[in-house]
Design an enzyme around this catalytic site. Sequence first.
Site, mmCIF file in Angstrom:
data_model
loop_
_atom_site.group_PDB
_atom_site.id
_atom_site.type_symbol
_atom_site.label_atom_id
_atom_site.label_comp_id
_atom_site.label_asym_id
_atom_site.label_seq_id
_atom_site.Cartn_x
_atom_site.Cartn_y
_atom_site.Cartn_z
ATOM 1 N N VAL A 68 0.837 -1.203 0.000
ATOM 2 C CA VAL A 68 0.000 0.000 0.000
ATOM 3 C C VAL A 68 0.879 1.263 0.000
ATOM 4 O O VAL A 68 0.510 2.286 -0.590
ATOM 5 C CB VAL A 68 -1.007 -0.049 1.179
ATOM 6 C CG1 VAL A 68 -0.358 0.141 2.519
ATOM 7 C CG2 VAL A 68 -2.129 0.949 0.963
ATOM 8 N N ASP A 69 2.048 1.181 0.608
ATOM 9 C CA ASP A 69 3.003 2.300 0.635
ATOM 10 C C ASP A 69 3.407 2.684 -0.794
ATOM 11 O O ASP A 69 3.354 3.874 -1.174
ATOM 12 C CB ASP A 69 4.234 1.843 1.459
ATOM 13 C CG ASP A 69 5.180 2.962 1.836
ATOM 14 O OD1 ASP A 69 4.857 4.135 1.582
ATOM 15 O OD2 ASP A 69 6.248 2.647 2.398
HETATM 16 N N1 AR6 Z 1 -5.308 -0.183 -0.948
HETATM 17 C C1 AR6 Z 1 -5.664 -0.818 0.192
HETATM 18 N N2 AR6 Z 1 -4.970 -1.837 0.724
HETATM 19 C C2 AR6 Z 1 -3.877 -2.243 0.057
HETATM 20 C C3 AR6 Z 1 -3.410 -1.631 -1.144
HETATM 21 C C4 AR6 Z 1 -4.196 -0.558 -1.643
HETATM 22 N N3 AR6 Z 1 -3.858 0.095 -2.768
HETATM 23 N N4 AR6 Z 1 -2.282 -2.276 -1.550
HETATM 24 C C5 AR6 Z 1 -2.044 -3.247 -0.651
HETATM 25 N N5 AR6 Z 1 -2.997 -3.246 0.320
HETATM 26 P P1 AR6 Z 1 1.471 -4.028 3.154
HETATM 27 P P2 AR6 Z 1 2.556 -3.980 5.905
HETATM 28 C C6 AR6 Z 1 -3.150 -4.112 1.499
HETATM 29 O O1 AR6 Z 1 2.406 -5.135 2.786
HETATM 30 O O2 AR6 Z 1 2.231 -5.414 6.124
HETATM 31 C C7 AR6 Z 1 5.751 -1.870 2.407
HETATM 32 O O3 AR6 Z 1 6.800 -2.264 1.573
HETATM 33 C C8 AR6 Z 1 -2.456 -5.434 1.503
HETATM 34 O O4 AR6 Z 1 -3.205 -6.396 0.762
HETATM 35 O O5 AR6 Z 1 1.283 -2.905 2.199
HETATM 36 O O6 AR6 Z 1 2.243 -2.987 6.992
HETATM 37 C C9 AR6 Z 1 6.165 -0.772 3.388
HETATM 38 O O7 AR6 Z 1 7.082 0.107 2.810
HETATM 39 C C10 AR6 Z 1 -2.447 -5.758 2.991
HETATM 40 O O8 AR6 Z 1 -3.716 -6.297 3.388
HETATM 41 O O9 AR6 Z 1 1.894 -3.348 4.579
HETATM 42 C C11 AR6 Z 1 6.759 -1.556 4.503
HETATM 43 O O10 AR6 Z 1 8.116 -1.882 4.256
HETATM 44 C C12 AR6 Z 1 -2.312 -4.387 3.642
HETATM 45 O O11 AR6 Z 1 -2.565 -3.438 2.600
HETATM 46 C C13 AR6 Z 1 5.942 -2.814 4.558
HETATM 47 O O12 AR6 Z 1 5.415 -2.983 3.240
HETATM 48 C C14 AR6 Z 1 -0.945 -4.113 4.250
HETATM 49 O O13 AR6 Z 1 0.061 -4.722 3.466
HETATM 50 C C15 AR6 Z 1 4.769 -2.686 5.509
HETATM 51 O O14 AR6 Z 1 4.111 -3.918 5.592
#
Ligand code: AR6
Length: 169
Positions: free
Chosen positions: A32-33
Site C-alpha cells: 500500500v506504501d
Molecule cells: N489499498 C488498500 N490496501 C492495500 C493496497 C491498496 N492500494 N495495496 C495493498 N494493500 P502491506 P505492511 C493491502 O504489505 O504489512 C511496504 O513495503 C495489503 O493487501 O502494504 O504494513 C512498506 O514500505 C495488505 O492487506 O503493509 C513496509 O516496508 C495491507 O494493505 C511494509 O510494506 C498491508 O500490506 C509494511 O508492511
Amino acid sequence: MKLEIAVGDITKLRVDAIVNAANRSLLGGGGVDGAIHRAAGPRLLQECREIRRTRHPDGLPVGQAVLTGAYDLPAKHVIHTVGPVFAAERDPAPLLAAAYRNSLALAEEHGLRSIAFPAISTGVYGYPREDAAQVVKGVLAKFAFKSLERVVLCYFSPDDKAVAERILG
Ligand code: AR6
C-alpha cells in the site's frame, strides 16, 4: 463516529486522511506504501525526506505517526505510520494498537472529520488478519472521538473484508 468496512484501493478514497502502512524509513516501499507514493506523485517523497531530515533522522519509530500533504491523491492528507513486523516482536499487539491510536490522535489534532486505514502490518509484515482486526476493534472501542465522524477500514480483498466484518461488525 460511523465505522465503514470497505473493499478497494485506498488511494481512490476522498477522505480527509488516508493512512499509509509505511516503514521506518518513510521513503516508500511496496504494498500500500508503494501504491500511495505512486498515486500521490514525487512531492510526497520530497515531504517525507524533509520530515526525516528535520524531525526523524533515525526513522519513524514503530507505532508513531506523521502527517503530510496528499498531493495528487483525492484525499487531503496522508498519515504515515509504521506497524510492527509480526515475527520480530515478542508482544506486537500494543505496537499495532499504537499505530492505529496515534494515527487517530493525529487526525483529531488537525480537526479532521474522516480517515481511512489499510490493514496495517497484515501484508509484508505478516500480522495475522484476525488478530489484527481484534486489535483494531479494541482501539476503536476505547478511542475518544471528537472531530472524526467517519472511519473507513479499507481492505484490499473481499476475503480480508469478510474476516474484518466477522470480528468488527
Ligand atoms: N489499498 C488498500 N490496501 C492495500 C493496497 C491498496 N492500494 N495495496 C495493498 N494493500 P502491506 P505492511 C493491502 O504489505 O504489512 C511496504 O513495503 C495489503 O493487501 O502494504 O504494513 C512498506 O514500505 C495488505 O492487506 O503493509 C513496509 O516496508 C495491507 O494493505 C511494509 O510494506 C498491508 O500490506 C509494511 O508492511
